[in-house]
Design a protein around this motif. Structure first.
Motif, PDB file in Angstrom:
ATOM      1  N   MET A 663       2.361  -0.256  -3.286  1.00 10.22           N
ATOM      2  CA  MET A 663       4.345   1.012  -3.010  1.00 10.22           C
ATOM      3  C   MET A 663       4.589   0.325  -1.886  1.00 10.22           C
ATOM      4  O   MET A 663       3.786  -0.079  -0.486  1.00 10.22           O
ATOM      5  N   ILE A 664       5.735   0.743  -2.117  1.00  8.53           N
ATOM      6  CA  ILE A 664       6.696  -0.097  -0.706  1.00  8.53           C
ATOM      7  C   ILE A 664       7.787   0.925  -1.076  1.00  8.53           C
ATOM      8  O   ILE A 664       8.013   1.689  -2.181  1.00  8.53           O
ATOM      9  N   THR A 665       8.003   1.328   0.335  1.00  9.56           N
ATOM     10  CA  THR A 665       9.110   2.467   0.606  1.00  9.56           C
ATOM     11  C   THR A 665       9.262   2.690   1.739  1.00  9.56           C
ATOM     12  O   THR A 665       9.028   2.166   2.945  1.00  9.56           O
ATOM     13  N   PRO A 666      10.663   3.511   1.586  1.00 10.43           N
ATOM     14  CA  PRO A 666      11.115   3.208   3.327  1.00 10.43           C
ATOM     15  C   PRO A 666       9.899   4.337   3.819  1.00 10.43           C
ATOM     16  O   PRO A 666       9.185   5.157   3.702  1.00 10.43           O
ATOM     17  N   PRO A 667       9.928   3.913   5.043  1.00  8.51           N
ATOM     18  CA  PRO A 667       8.716   4.866   6.225  1.00  8.51           C
ATOM     19  C   PRO A 667       9.248   6.358   6.081  1.00  8.51           C
ATOM     20  O   PRO A 667       8.111   6.999   6.135  1.00  8.51           O
ATOM     21  N   ASP A 668       9.998   6.858   6.246  1.00  7.67           N
ATOM     22  CA  ASP A 668      10.542   8.252   6.576  1.00  7.67           C
ATOM     23  C   ASP A 668       9.344   9.268   4.702  1.00  7.67           C
ATOM     24  O   ASP A 668       9.125   9.828   5.111  1.00  7.67           O
ATOM     25  N   HIS A 669       9.084   8.124   3.590  1.00  8.33           N
ATOM     26  CA  HIS A 669       8.327   8.795   2.524  1.00  8.33           C
ATOM     27  C   HIS A 669       6.897   8.684   2.896  1.00  8.33           C
ATOM     28  O   HIS A 669       6.633   8.612   1.549  1.00  8.33           O
ATOM     29  N   VAL A 670       6.714   7.987   3.575  1.00  5.50           N
ATOM     30  CA  VAL A 670       4.940   7.478   3.716  1.00  5.50           C
ATOM     31  C   VAL A 670       3.939   8.892   3.751  1.00  5.50           C
ATOM     32  O   VAL A 670       3.243   9.051   2.920  1.00  5.50           O
ATOM     33  N   ASP A 671       4.726   9.148   4.331  1.00  5.41           N
ATOM     34  CA  ASP A 671       4.036  10.588   4.252  1.00  5.41           C
ATOM     35  C   ASP A 671       3.795  11.842   3.572  1.00  5.41           C
ATOM     36  O   ASP A 671       2.855  12.272   3.110  1.00  5.41           O
ATOM     37  N   SER A 700     -12.478   7.670  -5.970  1.00  6.59           N
ATOM     38  CA  SER A 700     -12.044   8.313  -4.983  1.00  6.59           C
ATOM     39  C   SER A 700     -11.153   7.339  -4.914  1.00  6.59           C
ATOM     40  O   SER A 700     -11.151   5.933  -5.192  1.00  6.59           O
ATOM     41  N   ILE A 701      -9.801   6.710  -3.881  1.00 11.04           N
ATOM     42  CA  ILE A 701      -9.425   5.977  -3.248  1.00 11.04           C
ATOM     43  C   ILE A 701      -8.227   5.308  -1.533  1.00 11.04           C
ATOM     44  O   ILE A 701      -9.038   6.521  -1.310  1.00 11.04           O
ATOM     45  N   SER A 702      -9.196   4.701  -1.184  1.00 11.77           N
ATOM     46  CA  SER A 702      -7.972   3.677  -0.129  1.00 11.77           C
ATOM     47  C   SER A 702      -7.166   3.305   0.068  1.00 11.77           C
ATOM     48  O   SER A 702      -6.577   2.108  -1.055  1.00 11.77           O
ATOM     49  N   MET A 703      -6.471   3.820   1.320  1.00  8.24           N
ATOM     50  CA  MET A 703      -4.576   2.923   0.941  1.00  8.24           C
ATOM     51  C   MET A 703      -4.782   3.058   2.576  1.00  8.24           C
ATOM     52  O   MET A 703      -5.204   3.580   3.200  1.00  8.24           O
ATOM     53  N   ALA A 704      -3.824   1.745   2.539  1.00 12.75           N
ATOM     54  CA  ALA A 704      -3.663   0.334   3.748  1.00 12.75           C
ATOM     55  C   ALA A 704      -2.194   0.421   3.943  1.00 12.75           C
ATOM     56  O   ALA A 704      -0.963   0.052   3.019  1.00 12.75           O
ATOM     57  N   GLY A 705      -1.554   0.856   5.000  1.00 14.53           N
ATOM     58  CA  GLY A 705       0.363   0.557   5.297  1.00 14.53           C
ATOM     59  C   GLY A 705       0.093  -0.166   5.854  1.00 14.53           C
ATOM     60  O   GLY A 705      -0.335  -0.349   7.311  1.00 14.53           O
ATOM     61  N   ILE A 706       1.466  -1.136   5.431  1.00 13.08           N
ATOM     62  CA  ILE A 706       1.079  -2.304   6.772  1.00 13.08           C
ATOM     63  C   ILE A 706       2.908  -1.878   6.976  1.00 13.08           C
ATOM     64  O   ILE A 706       3.981  -1.797   6.425  1.00 13.08           O
ATOM     65  N   ARG A 707       3.355  -1.664   8.068  1.00 21.29           N
ATOM     66  CA  ARG A 707       5.019  -0.770   7.917  1.00 21.29           C
ATOM     67  C   ARG A 707       5.239  -2.962   9.097  1.00 21.29           C
ATOM     68  O   ARG A 707       5.572  -3.800  10.208  1.00 21.29           O
TER      69      ARG A 707
END
Length: 750
Positions: A663-671, A700-707
């Motif tokens: 998923m690619i998203t603006p940082p404001d919508h990550v939370d 279950s699912i694991s998610m990693a966020g790269i800013r």
């Protein structure tokens, strides 16, 4: 009674019986020919039938005899010069007509005074003559109507009807005063029109304006409901409808060439000669418009009695080029039957269907059915009465084309602009629709442009017709002003208009600007083919297969046919499918890499979320590939929903392969996205069971966020490498987890 008539003849009093109405008509003709003004007074005895039931036929008969004498005496005593008595006519039973004439125009105030005086005088004489001990205080009704004399036989009948209605409602009552006011409005044509915008729910641009009638300000007839109620009561519905349409047509001068004027047309008065005999065409010619700028709304106030006859008249309108809408769909007498018989260009959904639609599943289902039906028969849906943002949002999501209501714009004399609140809401919804950018551009429309014949606006229709006749392969002609496109003529449309009964006579020697489509689809050659194809297929059915005019810096370069657009789009779809995941249909690795590279090149701040299902291989081995594929599909749906409900904009969802997603998203919508996954993940899998275990509770699912801050990463490969390392840390956490690259120091967010 014979002796009374003999006495009347001696005094030359003009008392005439019912069978001598020809004599009355002759007297009226003489008065009107002399330029005098004629007024009819109508009188009858109140509750005479009750008296007959209570005291017998003979008592009622004697009262009628006294009434003959009382009316004659009262007229002699109360009617003074310059008022002139023309005739007293006994119509039937206890109904009488008194005809008066005046040298000058008589005001309502004067006639009102005469009525009051005559009523009191008649009652005084009548009650003095009645000797029955139990009958007292006889009263009479009185009303009046002016006789114009345009069609005297008809006027005599209609004036009696109008005056009797006025008399029955009570001469001194509020209803009588309203009746007077209504008559004044009709005589002086004291109405005006306001216009309300009908707005595209995709673009916020007005499709056109509906004309709505209003009576005088500060009057009980300001509301159209009261106007039409009195018109029906007084038998003047057709006159009022015709008056409203004449005033509505005057609004043509306010239209832009691309806009439409919606005019209400009652099913009972659809054959209005004003609309069918050319006067409207002269106005359109004056304002350089054509019949496609006018949409007649067939209102549902009254049922259509004969569809075969009605359809014939509708075809007469269509041949002249007018468009047709069915109004109040879903709430009238026979709206579904009307739609099936008329084949309208627009269907207007009644506000009863729109009110609170955001919280009513049944209304939503009904409107969705209308939308699907309209799509199949190539017409457009207009939702009426939109008053809240929630109603607007629901209609947009259901696919309704156009809207009308106070939220979008209130009716006004000058046509108020679309409200800022509505514009902002539509803009927000438009951005949300484009939030998930799953598909790559499919080429530029300039790549498939071709040329066609061009003419200027002064070219005669005859010359354009000859061009089509000499060139069988040419289907379109662009109308230019210099190099600027101003209109379009399609072969089949021109032939349809000229093939009508009056087509050649009306247009053959006119400039082509009188017939051309003044609002063709014009796009820049750099526009995306998919977007152009979408806009082309959303046009009205009459223009659906028109060519698209292509420009560069506003100047004409050529045209593109709908067929070539669809061919190129189909080719692009095949290319997209080749680089999409076949199981989920989401963009695959090639397009994911390209998306990240494009965003890095724009130096935007964005976040990549790498999502991976936990123990998926074990599930495949344990429950089989069929269940595994279903889990993959549901994961894709869940992640897509997470993006939508978060309100995120300009997001992208891709499928790397297997159980790995990006998923690619603006940082404001990550939370918001992560929160949705945490709270609703199991809901998407709770009904999947394998053998004796509930898969939904184990998965279950694991998610990693790269800013991705500008300047940190140079390529998509670097982002992928970092995402793999962060995901490895997220996998160490049991259950649903999310870790960002900036939080690796044991700051896992559980």
């Amino acid at each position: 009674m014979f002796s009374l008539f003999k006495n009347l003849r001696k005094t030359k009093t003009p008392f005439v019986y019912t069978d001598q109405r020809v004599q009355v008509k002759r007297r009226l003709e003489n008065e009107l020919a002399a330029g005098r003004h004629v007024v009819l007074l109508y009188l009858d005895i109140m509750k005479l039938s009750d008296i007959e039931l209570k005291f017998g036929y003979m008592a009622a008969g004697r009262i009628l005899q006294h009434m003959d004498q009382a009316l004659l005496i009262a007229c002699r005593h109360s009617l003074m010069p310059p008022t002139r008595l023309i005739a007293i006519q006994k119509l039937w039973a206890d109904d009488y007509a008194v005809y008066l004439s005046f040298e000058q125009h008589c005001t309502d105030v004067l006639v009102h005074h005469i009525c009051i005086t005559l009523k009191h005088e008649v009652e005084k004489v009548l009650n003095r003559k009645i000797t029955h001990s139990h009958i007292s205080n006889i009263e009479v009704h009185i009303g009046y109507a002016k006789i114009e004399g345009m069609d005297l036989a008809k006027d005599m009948y209609s004036s009696v009807k109008l005056a009797s209605q006025m008399a029955k409602c009570g001469f001194m009552s509020e209803e009588f005063r309203q009746m007077q006011e209504f008559r004044r409005i009709m005589e002086q044509e004291d109405i005006h029109t306001v216009i309300q915008p009908i707005v595209s729910l995709k673009t916020g641009v007005p499709l056109g304006w509906e004309t709505l009638v209003r009576g005088p300000e500060n009057s009980c007839f300001h509301s159209p409901g009261q106007l039409f109620s009195f018109a029906q009561k007084t038998g003047t519905s057709f006159q009022l409808e015709s008056l409203c349409r004449r005033h509505a047509v005057k609004r043509l001068g306010q239209l832009r060439p691309s806009e439409k004027l919606f005019i209400n047309l009652d099913a009972r008065s659809i054959d209005d000669p004003f609309l069918l005999r050319g006067r409207v065409f002269k106005l359109m010619e004056q304002y350089q418009l054509n019949p496609h700028n006018i949409v007649f709304e067939i209102t549902e106030r009254h049922a259509i009695k004969n569809f075969a006859s009605f359809r014939t008249i509708i075809q007469a309108y269509r041949k002249k080029g007018y468009l047709i809408a069915v109004d109040d769909a879903g709430a009238g007498y026979s709206s579904l039957e009307a739609i099936a018989e008329i084949y309208p260009d627009y269907i207007k959904l009644d506000m009863a269907l729109i009110r609170n639609i955001d919280s009513d599943a049944v209304k939503q289902a009904l409107v969705e059915t209308f939308v699907q039906f309209a799509d199949k028969v190539k017409c457009r849906i207009i939702g009426e009465g939109i008053e809240t943002e929630s109603e607007l949002e629901t209609l947009v999501k259901l696919g309704v084309d156009y809207g009308q209501g106070f939220l979008l714009g209130r009716p006004g004399r000058d046509g108020a602009p679309i409200t800022e609140q509505a514009i902002n809401k539509l803009r927000q919804l438009q951005e949300e629709r484009s939030m998930l950018q799953f598909e790559e551009p499919s080429g530029k429309v300039g790549d498939i442009v071709r040329s066609t014949v061009c003419v200027n606006q002064d070219t005669l229709v005859r010359e354009v017709h000859h061009i089509f006749e000499r060139n069988a392969k040419i289907d379109s002609i662009v109308v230019l002003e210099g190099r600027i496109p101003r209109g379009l003529i399609m072969r089949f449309q021109l032939y349809k208009i000229l093939g009508g009964q009056y087509g050649v006579a009306l247009y053959y020697e006119k400039p082509v600007s009188q017939l051309m489509n003044r609002s063709p689809l014009i796009v820049d050659r750099r526009e995306n083919i998919e977007l152009v194809a979408k806009n082309a297929m959303e046009r009205q059915s009459f223009y659906l297969y028109d060519v698209v005019i292509i420009t560069e810096k506003g100047q004409y370069t050529g045209v593109v046919t709908v067929q070539s657009l669809l061919d190129m789009l189909a080719k692009a779809k095949l290319e997209i499918a080749a680089v999409s995941n076949p199981l989920t249909g989401l963009p695959g690795n090639v397009r994911i890499d390209r998306e990240i590279a494009v965003r890095l090149g724009k130096r935007n701040d964005f976040t990549v979320i790498y999502a991976d299902l936990d123990k998926f291989k074990w599930f495949n081995d344990q429950f089989g590939f069929e269940l595994g594929d279903e889990i993959i599909r549901r994961t894709a749906q869940m992640l897509g929903t997470a993006i939508r409900v978060s309100g995120g904009k300009h997001c992208f969802l891709g499928h790397i392969g297997g159980d790995d997603f990006i998923m690619i998203t603006p940082p404001d919508h990550v939370d918001e996205i992560v929160l949705y996954v945490r709270q609703r993940f199991h809901d998407h899998f709770q009904d999947i069971a394998g053998d004796e275990k509930d898969v939904g509770t184990i998965l279950s699912i694991s998610m990693a966020g790269i800013r991705c801050v500008p300047g940190v990463y140079k390529s998509s490969g670097q982002v992928a490498e970092k995402a793999a390392r962060v995901k490895k840390e997220a996998k160490k956490i049991i259950g649903i987890s999310y870790i960002e690259d900036t939080e690796l120091c044991n700051q896992a967010r559980m």
